[in-house]
Design a protein around this motif. Sequence first.
Motif, PDB file in Angstrom:
ATOM      1  N   LEU A 131       0.830  -1.202   0.000  1.00  0.00           N
ATOM      2  CA  LEU A 131       0.000   0.000   0.000  1.00  0.00           C
ATOM      3  C   LEU A 131       0.869   1.258   0.000  1.00  0.00           C
ATOM      4  N   ARG A 132       1.952   1.236   0.789  1.00  0.00           N
ATOM      5  CA  ARG A 132       2.848   2.401   0.817  1.00  0.00           C
ATOM      6  C   ARG A 132       3.520   2.615  -0.531  1.00  0.00           C
ATOM      7  N   ASP A 133       3.897   1.514  -1.204  1.00  0.00           N
ATOM      8  CA  ASP A 133       4.488   1.629  -2.538  1.00  0.00           C
ATOM      9  C   ASP A 133       3.491   2.241  -3.520  1.00  0.00           C
ATOM     10  N   GLU A 134       2.259   1.787  -3.443  1.00  0.00           N
ATOM     11  CA  GLU A 134       1.202   2.317  -4.312  1.00  0.00           C
ATOM     12  C   GLU A 134       0.958   3.795  -4.016  1.00  0.00           C
ATOM     13  N   LEU A 135       1.026   4.157  -2.739  1.00  0.00           N
ATOM     14  CA  LEU A 135       0.829   5.537  -2.329  1.00  0.00           C
ATOM     15  C   LEU A 135       1.913   6.445  -2.919  1.00  0.00           C
ATOM     16  N   VAL A 136       3.156   5.987  -2.883  1.00  0.00           N
ATOM     17  CA  VAL A 136       4.259   6.762  -3.456  1.00  0.00           C
ATOM     18  C   VAL A 136       4.039   6.964  -4.950  1.00  0.00           C
ATOM     19  N   THR A 137       3.637   5.898  -5.632  1.00  0.00           N
ATOM     20  CA  THR A 137       3.391   5.977  -7.079  1.00  0.00           C
ATOM     21  C   THR A 137       2.283   6.980  -7.395  1.00  0.00           C
ATOM     22  N   LEU A 138       1.200   6.928  -6.629  1.00  0.00           N
ATOM     23  CA  LEU A 138       0.080   7.834  -6.869  1.00  0.00           C
ATOM     24  C   LEU A 138       0.450   9.282  -6.572  1.00  0.00           C
ATOM     25  N   LYS A 139       1.247   9.501  -5.530  1.00  0.00           N
ATOM     26  CA  LYS A 139       1.650  10.868  -5.214  1.00  0.00           C
ATOM     27  C   LYS A 139       2.546  11.441  -6.305  1.00  0.00           C
ATOM     28  N   LYS A 140       3.397  10.604  -6.891  1.00  0.00           N
ATOM     29  CA  LYS A 140       4.219  11.060  -8.014  1.00  0.00           C
ATOM     30  C   LYS A 140       3.334  11.414  -9.210  1.00  0.00           C
ATOM     31  N   GLU A 141       2.334  10.560  -9.456  1.00  0.00           N
ATOM     32  CA  GLU A 141       1.420  10.831 -10.558  1.00  0.00           C
ATOM     33  C   GLU A 141       0.643  12.125 -10.317  1.00  0.00           C
ATOM     34  N   ALA A 142       0.214  12.347  -9.075  1.00  0.00           N
ATOM     35  CA  ALA A 142      -0.521  13.572  -8.747  1.00  0.00           C
ATOM     36  C   ALA A 142       0.352  14.792  -8.996  1.00  0.00           C
ATOM     37  N   PHE A 143       1.623  14.704  -8.616  1.00  0.00           N
ATOM     38  CA  PHE A 143       2.541  15.815  -8.857  1.00  0.00           C
ATOM     39  C   PHE A 143       2.655  16.094 -10.352  1.00  0.00           C
TER      40      PHE A 143
END
Length: 68
Positions: free
Chosen positions: A14-26
């Motif tokens: 979940l934390r890995d997915e969260l990092v990926t999504l935050k990069k995408e949001a940026f």
Amino acid sequence: MNAKELGEKTPDQLRDELVTLKKEAFNLRFQQATGQLENTARIRQVRRDVARINTVLNQKAAAAASDA
């Protein structure tokens, strides 16, 4: 992505997915600022997915704390 799918994942996944999504949001915010964003609905999807993952992580942490 729904909460049921997220509930089956480990906290590390979940934390890995969260990092990926935050990069995408940026990247999406950057595209929006430069006028290159085509799919504006994707920003909303990513924000909600981030919130959903944070909710599941908090639920798992609370469950682990109550078990201890």
